[in-house]
Design a protein around this motif. Structure first.
Motif, PDB file in Angstrom:
ATOM      1  N   GLY A  28      14.484  27.019  40.622  1.00 44.24           N
ATOM      2  CA  GLY A  28      14.225  27.409  41.995  1.00 44.24           C
ATOM      3  C   GLY A  28      13.093  26.613  42.594  1.00 44.24           C
ATOM      4  O   GLY A  28      12.699  25.560  42.107  1.00 44.24           O
ATOM      5  N   GLY A  29      12.549  27.124  43.699  1.00 44.21           N
ATOM      6  CA  GLY A  29      11.416  26.477  44.343  1.00 44.21           C
ATOM      7  C   GLY A  29      11.825  25.333  45.249  1.00 44.21           C
ATOM      8  O   GLY A  29      12.967  25.235  45.704  1.00 44.21           O
ATOM      9  N   TRP A  30      10.845  24.458  45.499  1.00 48.29           N
ATOM     10  CA  TRP A  30      11.002  23.357  46.437  1.00 48.29           C
ATOM     11  C   TRP A  30      11.126  22.023  45.715  1.00 48.29           C
ATOM     12  O   TRP A  30      10.619  21.846  44.617  1.00 48.29           O
ATOM     13  CB  TRP A  30       9.806  23.284  47.381  1.00 48.29           C
ATOM     14  CG  TRP A  30       9.556  24.508  48.194  1.00 48.29           C
ATOM     15  CD1 TRP A  30       8.610  25.470  47.969  1.00 48.29           C
ATOM     16  CD2 TRP A  30      10.247  24.909  49.372  1.00 48.29           C
ATOM     17  NE1 TRP A  30       8.678  26.440  48.935  1.00 48.29           N
ATOM     18  CE2 TRP A  30       9.674  26.121  49.813  1.00 48.29           C
ATOM     19  CE3 TRP A  30      11.303  24.355  50.114  1.00 48.29           C
ATOM     20  CZ2 TRP A  30      10.112  26.789  50.946  1.00 48.29           C
ATOM     21  CZ3 TRP A  30      11.743  25.016  51.243  1.00 48.29           C
ATOM     22  CH2 TRP A  30      11.147  26.220  51.654  1.00 48.29           C
ATOM     23  N   LEU A  31      11.776  21.086  46.398  1.00 51.29           N
ATOM     24  CA  LEU A  31      11.935  19.742  45.874  1.00 51.29           C
ATOM     25  C   LEU A  31      11.453  18.748  46.932  1.00 51.29           C
ATOM     26  O   LEU A  31      11.825  18.843  48.106  1.00 51.29           O
ATOM     27  CB  LEU A  31      13.406  19.482  45.544  1.00 51.29           C
ATOM     28  CG  LEU A  31      13.739  18.419  44.497  1.00 51.29           C
ATOM     29  CD1 LEU A  31      13.140  18.792  43.146  1.00 51.29           C
ATOM     30  CD2 LEU A  31      15.253  18.269  44.372  1.00 51.29           C
TER      31      LEU A  31
ATOM     32  N   GLY B 299      16.956  11.530  38.646  1.00 51.20           N
ATOM     33  CA  GLY B 299      15.693  10.807  38.725  1.00 51.20           C
ATOM     34  C   GLY B 299      14.638  11.512  37.895  1.00 51.20           C
ATOM     35  O   GLY B 299      14.904  12.549  37.277  1.00 51.20           O
ATOM     36  N   GLU B 300      13.440  10.962  37.875  1.00 52.29           N
ATOM     37  CA  GLU B 300      12.349  11.582  37.130  1.00 52.29           C
ATOM     38  C   GLU B 300      11.747  12.720  37.935  1.00 52.29           C
ATOM     39  O   GLU B 300      11.560  12.607  39.151  1.00 52.29           O
ATOM     40  CB  GLU B 300      11.277  10.543  36.803  1.00 52.29           C
ATOM     41  CG  GLU B 300      11.768   9.449  35.865  1.00 52.29           C
ATOM     42  CD  GLU B 300      10.651   8.511  35.453  1.00 52.29           C
ATOM     43  OE1 GLU B 300       9.557   8.613  36.046  1.00 52.29           O
ATOM     44  OE2 GLU B 300      10.875   7.693  34.545  1.00 52.29           O
ATOM     45  N   ARG B 301      11.416  13.814  37.251  1.00 55.14           N
ATOM     46  CA  ARG B 301      10.863  14.996  37.905  1.00 55.14           C
ATOM     47  C   ARG B 301       9.437  15.249  37.410  1.00 55.14           C
ATOM     48  O   ARG B 301       9.153  15.119  36.225  1.00 55.14           O
ATOM     49  CB  ARG B 301      11.742  16.221  37.652  1.00 55.14           C
ATOM     50  CG  ARG B 301      13.113  16.110  38.320  1.00 55.14           C
ATOM     51  CD  ARG B 301      14.044  17.258  37.939  1.00 55.14           C
ATOM     52  NE  ARG B 301      15.336  17.087  38.577  1.00 55.14           N
ATOM     53  CZ  ARG B 301      15.764  17.798  39.629  1.00 55.14           C
ATOM     54  NH1 ARG B 301      14.984  18.742  40.143  1.00 55.14           N
ATOM     55  NH2 ARG B 301      16.955  17.592  40.150  1.00 55.14           N
ATOM     56  N   HIS B 302       8.574  15.631  38.372  1.00 55.88           N
ATOM     57  CA  HIS B 302       7.167  15.883  38.075  1.00 55.88           C
ATOM     58  C   HIS B 302       6.708  17.120  38.843  1.00 55.88           C
ATOM     59  O   HIS B 302       6.880  17.192  40.067  1.00 55.88           O
ATOM     60  CB  HIS B 302       6.296  14.679  38.475  1.00 55.88           C
ATOM     61  CG  HIS B 302       6.735  13.387  37.870  1.00 55.88           C
ATOM     62  ND1 HIS B 302       6.305  12.962  36.635  1.00 55.88           N
ATOM     63  CD2 HIS B 302       7.587  12.431  38.324  1.00 55.88           C
ATOM     64  CE1 HIS B 302       6.868  11.793  36.358  1.00 55.88           C
ATOM     65  NE2 HIS B 302       7.646  11.448  37.370  1.00 55.88           N
TER      66      HIS B 302
ATOM     67  N   GLU C 214      11.571  11.656  41.782  1.00 58.99           N
ATOM     68  CA  GLU C 214      11.333  10.240  42.033  1.00 58.99           C
ATOM     69  C   GLU C 214      12.604   9.445  41.744  1.00 58.99           C
ATOM     70  O   GLU C 214      13.110   9.434  40.613  1.00 58.99           O
ATOM     71  CB  GLU C 214      10.185   9.735  41.156  1.00 58.99           C
ATOM     72  CG  GLU C 214       9.806   8.292  41.367  1.00 58.99           C
ATOM     73  CD  GLU C 214       9.174   8.031  42.729  1.00 58.99           C
ATOM     74  OE1 GLU C 214       9.201   6.861  43.170  1.00 58.99           O
ATOM     75  OE2 GLU C 214       8.650   8.984  43.345  1.00 58.99           O
ATOM     76  N   LEU C 215      13.141   8.782  42.786  1.00 61.18           N
ATOM     77  CA  LEU C 215      14.374   8.016  42.666  1.00 61.18           C
ATOM     78  C   LEU C 215      14.074   6.520  42.646  1.00 61.18           C
ATOM     79  O   LEU C 215      13.145   6.053  43.311  1.00 61.18           O
ATOM     80  CB  LEU C 215      15.305   8.331  43.846  1.00 61.18           C
ATOM     81  CG  LEU C 215      15.673   9.807  44.056  1.00 61.18           C
ATOM     82  CD1 LEU C 215      16.587   9.938  45.273  1.00 61.18           C
ATOM     83  CD2 LEU C 215      16.328  10.384  42.821  1.00 61.18           C
TER      84      LEU C 215
ATOM     85  N   LEU D  73       1.994  16.016  50.151  1.00 62.37           N
ATOM     86  CA  LEU D  73       2.756  14.774  50.207  1.00 62.37           C
ATOM     87  C   LEU D  73       1.928  13.598  49.691  1.00 62.37           C
ATOM     88  O   LEU D  73       2.454  12.702  49.030  1.00 62.37           O
ATOM     89  CB  LEU D  73       3.225  14.508  51.639  1.00 62.37           C
ATOM     90  CG  LEU D  73       4.178  15.543  52.237  1.00 62.37           C
ATOM     91  CD1 LEU D  73       4.540  15.162  53.674  1.00 62.37           C
ATOM     92  CD2 LEU D  73       5.430  15.700  51.393  1.00 62.37           C
ATOM     93  N   GLY D  74       0.624  13.596  49.997  1.00 66.46           N
ATOM     94  CA  GLY D  74      -0.235  12.538  49.486  1.00 66.46           C
ATOM     95  C   GLY D  74      -0.295  12.547  47.971  1.00 66.46           C
ATOM     96  O   GLY D  74      -0.246  11.501  47.319  1.00 66.46           O
ATOM     97  N   TYR D  75      -0.388  13.751  47.411  1.00 68.12           N
ATOM     98  CA  TYR D  75      -0.399  13.889  45.953  1.00 68.12           C
ATOM     99  C   TYR D  75       0.931  13.422  45.364  1.00 68.12           C
ATOM    100  O   TYR D  75       0.968  12.671  44.380  1.00 68.12           O
ATOM    101  CB  TYR D  75      -0.658  15.356  45.606  1.00 68.12           C
ATOM    102  CG  TYR D  75      -0.797  15.663  44.138  1.00 68.12           C
ATOM    103  CD1 TYR D  75      -1.651  14.929  43.331  1.00 68.12           C
ATOM    104  CD2 TYR D  75      -0.088  16.718  43.566  1.00 68.12           C
ATOM    105  CE1 TYR D  75      -1.800  15.238  41.984  1.00 68.12           C
ATOM    106  CE2 TYR D  75      -0.235  17.032  42.229  1.00 68.12           C
ATOM    107  CZ  TYR D  75      -1.077  16.287  41.440  1.00 68.12           C
ATOM    108  OH  TYR D  75      -1.217  16.595  40.107  1.00 68.12           O
ATOM    109  N   ALA D  76       2.040  13.828  45.999  1.00 68.29           N
ATOM    110  CA  ALA D  76       3.364  13.420  45.533  1.00 68.29           C
ATOM    111  C   ALA D  76       3.515  11.906  45.583  1.00 68.29           C
ATOM    112  O   ALA D  76       4.076  11.285  44.670  1.00 68.29           O
ATOM    113  CB  ALA D  76       4.442  14.094  46.387  1.00 68.29           C
TER     114      ALA D  76
END
Length: 275
Positions: A16-19, A48-51, A65-66, A95-98
């Protein structure tokens, strides 16, 4: 009001949650939305890779991350800078952190020492090489940002990268073997050709372009005429505090430095540097 709660150790496999979908230096957006529900069919099938990034509205936020940005009907890929101007500060921080984590993960998929594919560590933000055991952690680049003042005037400049009409304080990265204070003197001399004195530290701010820790200073003009550094500064001028040009966003440390001095000289409410 939504507040982003960072948690760098959070698992990226939360259900769940946000992507947040990121590729290169751009985010996937749908209208004004940059956060997608994890079961949204537009993003559900992406590989893709998930963090893990933290919490938003009490729900986990995961970065996807694609390698390449696919075309998706009704969606647009946007870089961080325009999103900065239209997003609440808490969302911009997320968004800056992402953006920083996505860039770091993409640039360290392979070991810089032996070239082996790295893997993400459990419980900490690190990418480890299974061959030589080298572990890479996200790193910040210290940089200075300084407001130069002369009575009721401030020296502001603009880079070719700025939005049209925007002037800001001067900034630059700290070089190896250099103190932050030495960086202030060197960068100001290189960029506008003037000498300064009486350096006063004012505060710091994380700035994701691409991964800076901005150390803010207020300095006094000492001597010299403005001489713009080619390719770095396209214009630099003295501005009276009552006749300032278009300035950076209110939550930036550059704007904080300017507003704080304006209050000191002309009065008004003391500005606050956002966390």
């Amino acid at each position: 009001m939504s507040v982003w709660q960072p948690a760098w150790f959070q698992t990226a496999q939360s259900s769940g949650g946000w992507l947040v979908v990121h590729s290169g230096q751009a985010f996937l957006t749908a209208g004004a939305d940059v956060l997608f529900a994890s079961d949204d069919p537009r993003v559900q099938g992406f590989a893709g890779e998930r963090h893990g990034l933290g919490q938003w509205q009490a729900q986990p936020v995961t970065l996807l991350e694609l390698d390449t940005p696919p075309d998706i009907e009704g969606c647009v890929w946007q870089p961080l800078r325009p999103l900065m101007l239209q997003s609440p500060h808490a969302l911009f921080k997320l968004l800056g952190y992402a953006n920083q984590i996505g860039t770091w993960a993409r640039q360290h998929r392979f070991c810089g020492q032996c070239g082996t594919r790295t893997f993400a560590l459990d419980g900490q933000r690190g990418l480890k090489c299974p061959n030589c055991q080298l572990t890479q952690y996200p790193r910040l680049s210290p940089s200075m940002i300084a407001l130069i003042t002369r009575g009721d005037e401030v020296l502001l400049a603009r880079s070719p990268r700025f939005a049209p009409g925007v002037f800001s304080t001067l900034a630059g990265f700290v070089e190896p073997g250099e103190s932050a204070e030495a960086c202030v003197h060197r960068e100001i001399m290189e960029e506008v050709g003037v000498s300064v004195t009486n350096l006063r530290y004012q505060g710091s701010q994380n700035w994701p372009y691409p991964h800076s820790l901005m150390l803010g200073y207020h300095v006094d003009y000492l001597s010299g005429d403005i001489r713009c550094q080619p390719d770095e500064i396209e214009d630099a001028r003295w501005f009276h505090l009552r006749e300032l040009p278009t300035l950076p966003p209110a939550f930036s440390i550059s704007r904080f430095l300017i507003d704080r001095y304006r209050v000191e000289r002309l009065g008004g409410a003391e500005p606050v540097l956002p966390d």
